[in-house]
Scaffold this active site. Structure first.
Site, short mmCIF file in Angstrom:
data_model
loop_
_atom_site.label_atom_id
_atom_site.label_comp_id
_atom_site.label_asym_id
_atom_site.label_seq_id
_atom_site.Cartn_x
_atom_site.Cartn_y
_atom_site.Cartn_z
N ILE A 151 0.94 -1.16 -0.18
CA ILE A 151 0.06 -0.07 -0.09
C ILE A 151 0.85 1.18 0.12
CG2 ILE A 151 -0.32 0.27 2.48
CD1 ILE A 151 -2.85 0.93 -0.27
N LYS A 195 -5.52 1.90 7.76
CA LYS A 195 -6.73 0.85 8.29
C LYS A 195 -6.19 -0.68 8.63
CE LYS A 195 -8.24 -1.59 5.70
NZ LYS A 195 -7.75 -2.67 4.72
N SER A 213 12.04 0.85 7.11
CA SER A 213 11.23 -0.46 6.66
C SER A 213 12.64 -1.47 6.46
CB SER A 213 10.78 -0.46 5.10
OG SER A 213 9.70 -1.27 4.95
N ARG A 214 12.17 -2.85 7.05
CA ARG A 214 13.17 -3.58 7.30
C ARG A 214 14.02 -4.00 6.07
NH1 ARG A 214 9.57 -7.85 10.31
NH2 ARG A 214 8.73 -7.46 8.12
N ASP A 219 -10.00 -7.63 6.45
CA ASP A 219 -9.12 -6.53 6.18
C ASP A 219 -9.78 -5.85 5.03
OD1 ASP A 219 -6.16 -5.37 6.08
OD2 ASP A 219 -6.69 -5.97 3.98
P1 NAP Z 1 2.54 -5.61 3.17
O1 NAP Z 1 2.59 -5.55 1.61
O2 NAP Z 1 2.82 -6.63 3.68
O3 NAP Z 1 3.54 -4.21 3.58
C1 NAP Z 1 3.61 -3.92 4.97
C2 NAP Z 1 4.96 -3.75 5.28
O4 NAP Z 1 5.19 -3.72 6.58
C3 NAP Z 1 5.95 -4.81 4.70
O5 NAP Z 1 6.25 -4.93 3.36
C4 NAP Z 1 6.95 -4.94 5.58
O6 NAP Z 1 8.11 -4.01 5.20
C5 NAP Z 1 6.45 -4.20 6.86
N1 NAP Z 1 6.42 -5.22 7.96
C6 NAP Z 1 5.67 -6.15 7.91
N2 NAP Z 1 5.73 -7.04 9.08
C7 NAP Z 1 6.41 -6.42 9.74
C8 NAP Z 1 6.58 -6.42 11.13
N3 NAP Z 1 6.34 -7.53 12.01
N4 NAP Z 1 7.30 -5.49 12.05
C9 NAP Z 1 7.56 -4.34 11.18
N5 NAP Z 1 7.46 -4.03 9.76
C10 NAP Z 1 6.68 -5.12 9.20
O7 NAP Z 1 0.91 -5.11 3.41
P2 NAP Z 1 0.04 -3.83 2.95
O8 NAP Z 1 -0.92 -4.29 1.87
O9 NAP Z 1 0.91 -2.82 2.25
O10 NAP Z 1 -0.98 -3.55 3.97
C11 NAP Z 1 -0.45 -2.67 5.05
C12 NAP Z 1 -1.64 -2.16 6.03
O11 NAP Z 1 -1.93 -1.26 4.84
C13 NAP Z 1 -2.64 -3.15 6.36
O12 NAP Z 1 -3.15 -2.78 7.54
C14 NAP Z 1 -3.62 -3.18 5.11
O13 NAP Z 1 -5.04 -3.34 5.56
C15 NAP Z 1 -3.58 -1.67 4.57
N6 NAP Z 1 -4.08 -1.52 3.39
C16 NAP Z 1 -3.82 -2.30 2.28
C17 NAP Z 1 -4.33 -2.33 1.04
C18 NAP Z 1 -3.85 -3.18 -0.25
O14 NAP Z 1 -4.52 -2.97 -1.10
N7 NAP Z 1 -2.68 -4.01 0.15
C19 NAP Z 1 -5.25 -1.31 0.74
C20 NAP Z 1 -5.64 -0.18 1.91
C21 NAP Z 1 -4.83 -0.46 3.21
P3 NAP Z 1 9.80 -4.53 5.35
O15 NAP Z 1 9.70 -5.96 5.54
O16 NAP Z 1 10.52 -3.82 4.60
O17 NAP Z 1 9.86 -4.30 7.04
#
Ligand code: NAP
Length: 308
Positions: free
Chosen positions: A14, A90, A36-37, A168
């Site tokens: 996101i 969110k 970010s890690r 989610d």
């Molecule tokens: P994502 O692709 O998994 O990205 C989250 C990032 O956070 C990961 O790339 C990781 O980056 C970091 N992370 C993961 N686990 C972690 C941990 N235990 N400690 C610290 N950092 C961690 O997820 P996303 O889709 O972007 O979603 C993130 C949030 O945005 C969620 O709450 C989701 O509901 C919301 N959201 C997502 C979307 C969508 O379309 N995907 C849309 C609207 C809202 P590093 O490994 O580099 O640390």
């Protein structure tokens, strides 16, 4: 106007898909760093953790937390303790009560806590709220069905405790529902389908109502292939309103009356800049409370294991 210098924390899907371009397009906002890690951006200061960012980073005014919900509360507390404004993706937390201390911290520190609901900023949502305010609503049905393999590839956190599973995306529908209806709603029954190998549901059916007994049903499913649906149907005494495309199109009795391109995240950052200018907070927990109640009331079934 002084620039709001923002660091993105958690540079995943996101952050890349939406936050980056939205910050670039928002007057008064500047991306100043990334924490970010495993990901960084060329030319921007990078830190592995929020602690490192807060300790050694360039001057920033705010953080935008784009990490999974399970780790956001601690990150928000650290940022507020360091005097930063905080924008939360969110859902705002993994539980409802964990937000109270953060709200209090933000108030004490005179900093902004902004719990975002991006779907509420979809272009047809406010027109729908206005149209419904002048009519008698007789029923509501939500169909929110998407292919988890397309929209959440490899996101293991979504299946862990606190990851919400199908809620989610489903919570986005509930954020629209609680915005467009004139009265508070509550859950009366729920059916939750858990894959045998997961800690969060892959599908859910909710029955909701309001104080007047309005029938509301919602179906969330992560197993959808083919056409995806992000639709809210509202029957009224003066016709049927359909919000489709996650709130991007509004139709009355099948005729489109409002449709616009998605600017949800630009709207979110405009709002964040405005809130931070007066150190005001915006935290509405209504959608999260409905999800929590669905978990409290939900009848559970176990379905076939999910393999990404
Ligand atoms: P994502 O692709 O998994 O990205 C989250 C990032 O956070 C990961 O790339 C990781 O980056 C970091 N992370 C993961 N686990 C972690 C941990 N235990 N400690 C610290 N950092 C961690 O997820 P996303 O889709 O972007 O979603 C993130 C949030 O945005 C969620 O709450 C989701 O509901 C919301 N959201 C997502 C979307 C969508 O379309 N995907 C849309 C609207 C809202 P590093 O490994 O580099 O640390």
């Amino acid at each position: 106007m002084t620039e709001l210098r923002i660091a993105i924390v958690g540079f995943g899907k996101i952050a890349r898909d939406q936050h980056l371009s939205a910050i670039a397009a928002t007057p008064g906002a500047t991306l100043a760093a990334v924490a970010s890690r495993n990901a960084s951006l060329p030319g921007l200061p990078h830190f592995a953790t929020i602690e490192e960012l807060l300790e050694k980073g360039p001057p920033i005014d705010a953080v935008s937390l784009c990490t999974p919900p399970q780790v956001r509360r601690a990150q928000a507390a650290a940022a507020l303790a360091a005097g930063k404004h905080v924008m939360l993706e969110k859902p705002p937390g993994t539980g409802v009560a964990e937000l109270d201390p953060l709200i209090a911290m933000a108030a004490d520190a005179k900093r902004t806590l902004f719990a975002t609901w991006h779907s509420r900023y979809a272009p047809a949502v406010e027109p729908a709220r206005q149209w419904l305010a002048e009519r008698r609503i007789t029923s509501v049905h939500i169909s929110w069905k998407e292919d988890v393999r397309v929209w959440h590839p490899g996101q293991g956190w979504i299946w862990e405790p606190g990851g919400l599973g199908v809620f989610d995306p489903g919570i986005n529908a509930l954020s629209i529902l609680t915005k467009i209806l004139p009265q508070a709603v509550f859950v009366t029954a729920a059916e939750l389908a858990f894959p045998a190998n997961c800690q969060a549901p892959i599908a859910a059916k909710l029955t909701l109502t309001d104080i007047g007994g309005l029938p509301i049903s919602a179906e969330f499913d992560f197993r959808q292939t083919g056409p995806q649906s992000w639709d809210v149907l509202v029957e009224t005494d003066q016709g049927r309103l359909t919000l489709s495309g996650g709130g991007r199109r509004m139709a009355i009795d099948g005729k489109t009356v409002a449709e616009a391109p998605d600017e949800e995240y630009r709207e979110l950052y405009r709002r964040f800049v405005d809130l931070a200018a007066t150190c005001a907070s915006d935290v509405d927990l209504a959608p999260l409370r409905l999800v929590a109640d669905a978990f409290l009331l939900g009848k559970r079934t176990i379905v076939e294991p999910f393999v990404d």
